[in-house]
Scaffold this active site. Structure first.
Site, PDB file in Angstrom:
ATOM      1  N   GLU A  55       0.823  -1.213   0.000  1.00  0.00           N
ATOM      2  CA  GLU A  55       0.000   0.000   0.000  1.00  0.00           C
ATOM      3  C   GLU A  55       0.859   1.267   0.000  1.00  0.00           C
ATOM      4  OE1 GLU A  55      -4.154  -0.059   1.765  1.00  0.00           O
ATOM      5  OE2 GLU A  55      -2.990  -1.126   3.275  1.00  0.00           O
ATOM      6  N   HIS A  56       1.863   1.276  -0.855  1.00  0.00           N
ATOM      7  CA  HIS A  56       2.691   2.466  -1.010  1.00  0.00           C
ATOM      8  C   HIS A  56       3.434   2.381  -2.343  1.00  0.00           C
ATOM      9  CE1 HIS A  56       5.444  -0.356   1.211  1.00  0.00           C
ATOM     10  NE2 HIS A  56       6.232  -0.018   0.204  1.00  0.00           N
ATOM     11  N   ALA A  57       4.074   3.469  -2.682  1.00  0.00           N
ATOM     12  CA  ALA A  57       4.963   3.509  -3.840  1.00  0.00           C
ATOM     13  C   ALA A  57       6.307   4.047  -3.386  1.00  0.00           C
ATOM     14  CB  ALA A  57       4.376   4.390  -4.945  1.00  0.00           C
TER      15      ALA A  57
END
Length: 252
Positions: A166-168
């Site tokens: 749930e991130h980049a």
């Protein structure tokens, strides 16, 4: 947002974004509830106190949501769990991004690299050797793994309802292999999305920088090994989908 049906319970403290759709008998049950733009809450669902429904998410009928819902996620059940992701880039809000059929590449000679059509993300088919002594899979760096790792980490003992990732990353690249069990990997470049089920140790997913990544649907025995091209740098993370889209817009 669209009109609130008369039989819905929506406290004054709730923060409702533009383009939100509420079905009949929806209950926002408490303080601190945020429903981001474009979300859809179907009939008779219940949203718990302090929960944020992410941008473009879909809460299916009767779901009881006790945890915040990621952007574009589909949740159902009691307690609600993520069961898929919306591909809002496609007309009609189809309920699932393209799911890659890894079995369709079985005819390719190994090692092989298959573009996933989401930025520079790719599926890697690693060499596999099996005989009476057991099986072995191998990938050489950097000819068969696309970068020289600076670190690795392993994810295991994940309850099936939990999400990871749930991130980049602004700069870090990652390479994911599920050594045991299975999990589903979502890749999103802000325009296109796809999902890959990793369920064999001879399959790898390359996730380059500036790709939003989420892993979910872990089997109880799943062990996910992740190689990273950089050491841990807190400032390299984009931890909200809105921040990710904003960074893409600046770069674009």
């Amino acid at each position: 947002m669209n009109g609130i049906p008369a039989d819905c319970v929506v406290p004054e403290s709730a923060e409702i974004g533009p383009g939100v759709t509420l079905g009949p008998r929806v209950v926002l049950a408490g303080e601190g509830i945020v429903v981001r733009s474009g979300a859809r809450l179907d009939a008779a669902c219940v949203i718990g106190e302090g929960v944020t429904i992410g941008q473009g998410a879909w809460v299916r009928p009767g779901a009881v949501v006790l945890r915040s819902v990621p952007p574009n996620a589909i949740v159902e059940g009691n307690p609600a769990q993520v069961v898929g992701y919306l591909n809002v880039a496609e007309a009609g809000r189809r309920p699932d991004p393209r799911h890659v059929d890894t079995a369709s590449f079985g005819h390719l000679p190994r090692p092989a690299r298959v573009s996933l059509g989401v930025g520079d993300s790719a599926l890697y088919l690693m060499r596999r050797i099996a005989d009476s002594r057991g099986g072995l899979t191998v990938g050489e760096v950097p000819t068969e793994v696309p970068f020289t790792p600076a670190r690795y980490f392993a994810v295991f003992d994940v309850p099936s309802m939990e999400l990871r990732g749930e991130h980049a990353h602004r700069q870090c690249q990652q390479f994911l292999i599920c050594l045991h069990g299975s999990c589903r990997v979502l890749l999103d470049d802000g325009r296109a999305r796809c999902e890959v089920t990793l369920d064999r140790p001879d399959l790898g997913v390359f996730m380059p920088q500036m790709i939003w990544g989420t892993q979910y649907r872990y089997s109880a025995d799943a062990v996910l090994l992740v190689f990273a091209s950089r050491t841990y740098e807190a400032e390299d993370y984009l931890r909200t989908y809105d921040a990710f889209l904003a960074e893409l817009a600046l770069a674009g």
